[in-house]
Design a protein around this motif. Structure first.
Motif, PDB file in Angstrom:
ATOM      1  N   LEU A  97       0.822  -1.206   0.000  1.00  0.00           N
ATOM      2  CA  LEU A  97       0.000   0.000   0.000  1.00  0.00           C
ATOM      3  C   LEU A  97       0.860   1.262   0.000  1.00  0.00           C
ATOM      4  N   ILE A  98       1.870   1.305   0.867  1.00  0.00           N
ATOM      5  CA  ILE A  98       2.743   2.480   0.941  1.00  0.00           C
ATOM      6  C   ILE A  98       3.483   2.689  -0.376  1.00  0.00           C
ATOM      7  N   THR A  99       4.002   1.602  -0.936  1.00  0.00           N
ATOM      8  CA  THR A  99       4.728   1.700  -2.202  1.00  0.00           C
ATOM      9  C   THR A  99       3.819   2.172  -3.327  1.00  0.00           C
ATOM     10  N   THR A 100       2.598   1.637  -3.366  1.00  0.00           N
ATOM     11  CA  THR A 100       1.657   2.014  -4.421  1.00  0.00           C
ATOM     12  C   THR A 100       1.255   3.478  -4.313  1.00  0.00           C
ATOM     13  N   MET A 101       0.945   3.944  -3.101  1.00  0.00           N
ATOM     14  CA  MET A 101       0.545   5.336  -2.923  1.00  0.00           C
ATOM     15  C   MET A 101       1.687   6.283  -3.292  1.00  0.00           C
ATOM     16  N   THR A 102       2.911   5.922  -2.919  1.00  0.00           N
ATOM     17  CA  THR A 102       4.065   6.752  -3.282  1.00  0.00           C
ATOM     18  C   THR A 102       4.236   6.803  -4.796  1.00  0.00           C
ATOM     19  N   ALA A 103       4.080   5.648  -5.444  1.00  0.00           N
ATOM     20  CA  ALA A 103       4.211   5.603  -6.901  1.00  0.00           C
ATOM     21  C   ALA A 103       3.129   6.435  -7.583  1.00  0.00           C
ATOM     22  N   LEU A 104       1.905   6.417  -7.045  1.00  0.00           N
ATOM     23  CA  LEU A 104       0.827   7.218  -7.621  1.00  0.00           C
ATOM     24  C   LEU A 104       1.131   8.710  -7.521  1.00  0.00           C
ATOM     25  N   VAL A 105       1.625   9.135  -6.362  1.00  0.00           N
ATOM     26  CA  VAL A 105       1.955  10.549  -6.180  1.00  0.00           C
ATOM     27  C   VAL A 105       3.068  10.968  -7.137  1.00  0.00           C
ATOM     28  N   VAL A 106       4.116  10.157  -7.216  1.00  0.00           N
ATOM     29  CA  VAL A 106       5.230  10.471  -8.115  1.00  0.00           C
ATOM     30  C   VAL A 106       4.755  10.485  -9.569  1.00  0.00           C
ATOM     31  N   GLY A 107       3.926   9.494  -9.941  1.00  0.00           N
ATOM     32  CA  GLY A 107       3.421   9.434 -11.310  1.00  0.00           C
ATOM     33  C   GLY A 107       2.588  10.646 -11.677  1.00  0.00           C
ATOM     34  N   LEU A 108       1.701  11.067 -10.775  1.00  0.00           N
ATOM     35  CA  LEU A 108       0.874  12.243 -11.049  1.00  0.00           C
ATOM     36  C   LEU A 108       1.727  13.504 -11.175  1.00  0.00           C
ATOM     37  N   MET A 109       2.748  13.628 -10.336  1.00  0.00           N
ATOM     38  CA  MET A 109       3.630  14.793 -10.416  1.00  0.00           C
ATOM     39  C   MET A 109       4.387  14.812 -11.742  1.00  0.00           C
ATOM     40  N   LEU A 110       4.801  13.635 -12.208  1.00  0.00           N
ATOM     41  CA  LEU A 110       5.504  13.567 -13.488  1.00  0.00           C
ATOM     42  C   LEU A 110       4.570  13.881 -14.649  1.00  0.00           C
ATOM     43  N   PHE A 111       3.355  13.326 -14.607  1.00  0.00           N
ATOM     44  CA  PHE A 111       2.423  13.512 -15.715  1.00  0.00           C
ATOM     45  C   PHE A 111       1.900  14.943 -15.795  1.00  0.00           C
ATOM     46  N   LEU A 112       1.651  15.535 -14.627  1.00  0.00           N
ATOM     47  CA  LEU A 112       1.124  16.899 -14.630  1.00  0.00           C
ATOM     48  C   LEU A 112       2.201  17.917 -14.979  1.00  0.00           C
ATOM     49  N   GLY A 113       3.407  17.723 -14.463  1.00  0.00           N
ATOM     50  CA  GLY A 113       4.486  18.656 -14.755  1.00  0.00           C
ATOM     51  C   GLY A 113       4.393  19.924 -13.916  1.00  0.00           C
ATOM     52  N   ASP A 114       5.481  20.666 -13.855  1.00  0.00           N
ATOM     53  CA  ASP A 114       5.526  21.878 -13.036  1.00  0.00           C
ATOM     54  C   ASP A 114       4.514  22.919 -13.506  1.00  0.00           C
ATOM     55  N   GLY A 115       4.413  23.106 -14.815  1.00  0.00           N
ATOM     56  CA  GLY A 115       3.495  24.110 -15.345  1.00  0.00           C
ATOM     57  C   GLY A 115       2.053  23.814 -15.005  1.00  0.00           C
ATOM     58  N   ARG A 116       1.652  22.545 -15.093  1.00  0.00           N
ATOM     59  CA  ARG A 116       0.272  22.175 -14.804  1.00  0.00           C
ATOM     60  C   ARG A 116      -0.039  22.345 -13.322  1.00  0.00           C
ATOM     61  N   TRP A 117       0.922  22.007 -12.447  1.00  0.00           N
ATOM     62  CA  TRP A 117       0.700  22.203 -11.013  1.00  0.00           C
ATOM     63  C   TRP A 117       0.472  23.678 -10.702  1.00  0.00           C
ATOM     64  N   GLU A 118       1.259  24.555 -11.335  1.00  0.00           N
ATOM     65  CA  GLU A 118       1.092  25.990 -11.107  1.00  0.00           C
ATOM     66  C   GLU A 118      -0.266  26.466 -11.606  1.00  0.00           C
ATOM     67  N   GLU A 119      -0.707  25.930 -12.747  1.00  0.00           N
ATOM     68  CA  GLU A 119      -2.007  26.315 -13.299  1.00  0.00           C
ATOM     69  C   GLU A 119      -3.139  25.892 -12.375  1.00  0.00           C
ATOM     70  N   ILE A 120      -3.059  24.661 -11.854  1.00  0.00           N
ATOM     71  CA  ILE A 120      -4.089  24.177 -10.932  1.00  0.00           C
ATOM     72  C   ILE A 120      -4.102  25.021  -9.659  1.00  0.00           C
TER      73      ILE A 120
END
Length: 232
Positions: A97-120
């Protein structure tokens, strides 16, 4: 000589294949691997970002295989119930569970990118404080939980957390997928969110906990609530 060199590799691959055939969570993780890699290629992740993504994916798969191996050994040594056996299984599942949740967070950060996070962040900051993301999300959880309980009460089978006329897992899965779609406004992330929600529903169907109709009701309920709270 060559046969002796290749034998350990063949044995290891046999373990991977066996895990894929017998463990539905392993199948889910491997499907997610394929989708994540395709999305990474689609949105042109850099080489460094792809390395990070593949590393996190491999951690999840390895954790799931260790979990399955520990469960098999515990069942072999202690076929009847024992508190320590339960503790070992719970710890192994917690690691996944811990590994999966960490991977999801990292994956979303990679997919969204810095620009998208700032826009949100700008979108959320520009909203009225009373209708920002977090309050609407919490409201959605409470309303959806109430609707799921009511839906389960209308049926003749199941309990609040298992079975019933409406699938709670499908409802919450597609509600969160809807939130991701309306907040991120990113095609790749939206497709991944829908895929994950669908895999949650598929796991409930495969375990024979819900029928397709019950899963469809839950998915529709969660999706409509996301539309009401985040799109209208």
């Amino acid at each position: 000589m060559a046969r002796n060199v290749l034998k350990p590799f063949a044995v290891a691959m046999g373990g991977v294949v066996h895990a894929f055939k017998t463990q539905r969570h392993m199948r889910f993780h491997l499907y997610a691997v394929i989708v994540s890699i395709l999305i990474g290629l689609l949105i042109n992740l850099s080489v460094r970002e792809m390395v990070v993504l593949l590393f996190m994916i491999s951690l999840v798969v390895v954790a799931e295989m260790f979990n399955s191996a520990i469960e098999a050994v515990v069942d072999l040594v202690q076929p009847t119930y024992h508190p320590l056996a339960k503790f070992a299984k719970d710890m192994a599942a917690g690691a996944v569970l811990i590994t999966t949740m960490t991977a999801l967070v990292v994956g979303l950060m990679l997919f969204l990118g810095d620009g998208r996070w700032e826009e949100i962040s700008l979108i959320i900051a520009a909203q009225d404080p009373q209708i920002r993301l977090a309050p609407r999300l919490l409201l959605g959880f409470f309303v959806l939980f109430a609707l799921v309980v009511i839906g389960k009460g209308l049926g003749r089978k199941g309990q609040v957390f298992k079975g019933g006329l409406v699938s709670g897992h499908a409802a919450f899965g597609f509600f969160l997928a809807g939130v991701v779609i309306f907040v991120s406004k990113n095609l790749a992330v939206s497709l991944m969110a829908i895929f994950l929600a669908a895999m949650v529903a598929q796991a409930r169907w495969e375990a024979r906990i819900h029928s397709v109709f019950e899963l469809s009701l839950g998915a529709t309920l969660g999706g409509l609530l996301a539309v009401v709270l985040f799109a209208i």
